[in-house]
Design a protein around this motif. Structure first.
Motif, PDB file in Angstrom:
ATOM      1  N   GLY A 320       0.771  -1.243   0.057  1.00 17.14           N
ATOM      2  CA  GLY A 320       0.083   0.118   0.181  1.00 17.14           C
ATOM      3  C   GLY A 320       0.747   1.202   0.071  1.00 17.14           C
ATOM      4  O   GLY A 320       0.452   2.233  -0.751  1.00 17.14           O
ATOM      5  N   LEU A 321       1.729   1.258   0.789  1.00 21.34           N
ATOM      6  CA  LEU A 321       2.806   2.396   0.996  1.00 21.34           C
ATOM      7  C   LEU A 321       3.419   2.614  -0.419  1.00 21.34           C
ATOM      8  O   LEU A 321       3.382   3.770  -0.929  1.00 21.34           O
ATOM      9  CB  LEU A 321       3.792   2.417   1.943  1.00 21.34           C
ATOM     10  CG  LEU A 321       4.855   3.417   2.158  1.00 21.34           C
ATOM     11  CD1 LEU A 321       4.269   4.654   2.781  1.00 21.34           C
ATOM     12  CD2 LEU A 321       6.041   2.908   2.990  1.00 21.34           C
ATOM     13  N   ILE A 322       4.080   1.593  -1.078  1.00 26.51           N
ATOM     14  CA  ILE A 322       4.599   1.763  -2.481  1.00 26.51           C
ATOM     15  C   ILE A 322       3.429   2.055  -3.531  1.00 26.51           C
ATOM     16  O   ILE A 322       4.025   3.147  -4.331  1.00 26.51           O
ATOM     17  CB  ILE A 322       5.249   0.458  -2.815  1.00 26.51           C
ATOM     18  CG1 ILE A 322       6.463   0.096  -1.885  1.00 26.51           C
ATOM     19  CG2 ILE A 322       5.829   0.649  -4.350  1.00 26.51           C
ATOM     20  CD1 ILE A 322       6.832  -1.442  -2.335  1.00 26.51           C
ATOM     21  N   THR A 323       2.331   1.763  -3.545  1.00 26.43           N
ATOM     22  CA  THR A 323       1.243   2.019  -4.325  1.00 26.43           C
ATOM     23  C   THR A 323       1.119   3.600  -4.094  1.00 26.43           C
ATOM     24  O   THR A 323       0.877   4.248  -5.233  1.00 26.43           O
ATOM     25  CB  THR A 323       0.130   1.269  -4.344  1.00 26.43           C
ATOM     26  OG1 THR A 323       0.632  -0.235  -4.406  1.00 26.43           O
ATOM     27  CG2 THR A 323      -0.835   1.799  -5.176  1.00 26.43           C
ATOM     28  N   HIS A 324       0.779   4.047  -3.066  1.00 23.39           N
ATOM     29  CA  HIS A 324       0.475   5.207  -2.941  1.00 23.39           C
ATOM     30  C   HIS A 324       1.569   6.472  -3.004  1.00 23.39           C
ATOM     31  O   HIS A 324       1.551   7.379  -3.860  1.00 23.39           O
ATOM     32  CB  HIS A 324       0.283   5.789  -1.187  1.00 23.39           C
ATOM     33  CG  HIS A 324      -1.150   5.485  -0.991  1.00 23.39           C
ATOM     34  ND1 HIS A 324      -1.745   5.473   0.195  1.00 23.39           N
ATOM     35  CD2 HIS A 324      -2.134   5.299  -1.814  1.00 23.39           C
ATOM     36  CE1 HIS A 324      -3.024   5.212   0.159  1.00 23.39           C
ATOM     37  NE2 HIS A 324      -3.289   5.142  -1.075  1.00 23.39           N
TER      38      HIS A 324
END
Length: 454
Positions: A320-324
């Protein structure tokens, strides 16, 4: 029907009720700042950002008393009455006045705290340690279908509209009000779980839920209600200062900041980009659809398939962090920095690349996917760690999330896009690190427990 089947059905009904309600409310939030700019009335001078700041500010404060309300009237009635307040907020846009707009904003803030505390209570009561991840995913996926249906309607209703007329606005908000009311009445289809599967039954009135000893010490049923309400408030306050919740508060706070961004700011930015052509306003709806698709995919894959923590919560949060971070970088390149603050006519400025509708919609999808990664795992870990005190735990969760959302809606009135993105990047990184720490502690405790049972 088996007890497990009944509990699963309750989760599905809960998800559909929220899907209808938030088809209306999230669509309203996504378009309201754009709609407000188009209102030509001397009797209305409201701001969508300010309204949302009020809602989430009151929401945050009300979360400390919400467990008491749920304890007194039960989760079903709590969700129904709160849903009526949401419907009233949407209906205000049919004939908007500044005083009614801000008054209902306060009431929705109170209702939201009660609604989400009751939802967390029902989710935990109808779940076990093995099904909390699956049930969180099912609920989250159904909830996020609201972004798909509501914004699809906006896309077709406003396609080719450069300016939103009064008739356009009234038609949309009458429809959204009716949809919201349907969701309210669906809550009455949730059935009471079997007693053996839920030692503390939230569907009964509080005097029936209390032990014989606690009832005997009360001088009246009202005293019993007040005692349980006070107990719920004290539990929420104590839980707020526990080590685990303080660590999780950073990641919870991040979800509040990015909630503001994807649900109110980003759609406004897209609608303000005149370089997207005459369909810029309808692209707000299309953006919401792609956010919803990302939410649904994330809820399904990382919730329902994560039944036994097969992939691990930390892996999902890291994704989720990488995606954001990818989404924030592309938005920085694609959207003009003054887009959040542009007037009704929009902005002609260009960012660092030629504005691309495809990139804008890809970012919408990534925002939804990343949000679902964070929220499904937070719902799962809080439901697992605080299952015996689920109502206070979810009240604290929403208190932290909503106060940060209120802060974000407030600064959205003043900060350019690049400053908002920088805040999100810093908060996302810190929130992920603190989540990792708590998850490692949970896994360590679980391994120790398994070792002691051998």
């Amino acid at each position: 029907m088996s007890p497990e089947g009944k509990r699963l059905l309750n989760i599905i009904v809960l998800g559909f009720g929220f899907m209808f309600m938030f088809t209306a409310f999230q669509t309203c939030g996504n378009i309201e700042q754009t709609v407000i700019k188009s209102i030509n009335s001397t009797e209305f001078h409201g701001s969508g950002y300010t309204s949302m700041a009020i809602i989430y500010g009151v929401f945050s404060a009300s979360n400390l008393i919400a467990p008491s309300v749920v304890a007194i009237i039960g989760p079903q009635l709590s969700m129904f009455l709160s849903g009526l307040l949401y419907s009233g907020y949407i209906a205000v846009f049919i004939y908007p006045y500044t005083w009614s707009f801000y008054t209902v904003s306060v009431l929705v803030g109170i209702g939201a705290a009660v609604l989400w505390t009751a939802q967390g209570n029902v989710l935990a009561i109808n779940s076990t340690d093995n099904t909390i991840g699956r049930n969180s995913g099912i609920f989250w996926a159904l909830l996020q279908f609201s972004l798909f249906f509501g914004n699809l309607y906006i896309y077709f209703a406003w396609h080719g509209h450069v300016h939103i007329t009064d008739k356009d606005r009234q038609t949309v908000f009458i429809s959204l009000t009716v949809i919201s009311l349907v969701g309210c009445f669906l809550f009455f289809l949730i059935r009471k779980p079997d007693p053996e599967s839920s030692p503390s039954d939230p569907f009964e009135t509080p005097p029936q839920c209390e032990s014989t000893e606690s009832i005997s010490t009360a001088t009246s049923p009202c005293a019993g209600l007040c005692s349980q309400a006070l107990d719920a408030f004290v539990k929420a306050c104590k839980m707020f200062v526990t080590k685990e919740m303080l660590l999780l508060s950073v990641s919870i706070g991040y979800t509040g900041l990015e909630l503001t961004f994807y649900s109110g700011v980003y759609g406004t930015c897209i609608g303000a980009m005149t370089r997207f052509g005459k369909d810029a306003k309808s692209l707000i709806g299309l953006s919401g659809i792609f956010i919803g698709l990302g939410e649904i995919l994330g809820g399904g894959v990382f919730g329902m398939l994560n039944k036994n923590d097969r992939f691990g919560r930390n892996v999902v949060v890291l994704l989720g962090l990488i995606t954001h971070f990818v989404a924030f970088y592309l938005i920085f390149l694609n959207i003009a920095s003054n887009a959040p603050l542009a007037p009704e006519g929009g902005t002609d400025l260009q960012a660092y690349i030629s504005p691309s509708v495809e990139v804008a919609l890809l970012c919408s999808f990534l925002l939804g996917l990343g949000d679902s990664c964070f929220n499904t795992q937070l719902l799962s870990i809080i439901g697992f760690m605080f299952r015996d005190n689920s109502a206070p735990a979810f009240a604290v969760f929403k208190f932290i999330q909503s106060i940060m959302a209120a802060l974000a809606f407030f600064y959205s009135n003043y900060l350019m896009l690049h400053w908002q993105l920088l805040i999100l990047i810093l908060a996302g990184f810190l929130g992920s690190v603190t989540f990792f720490v708590v998850e490692w502690q949970v896994e360590s405790s679980r391994r120790d427990s398994d070792y002691d049972s051998i």
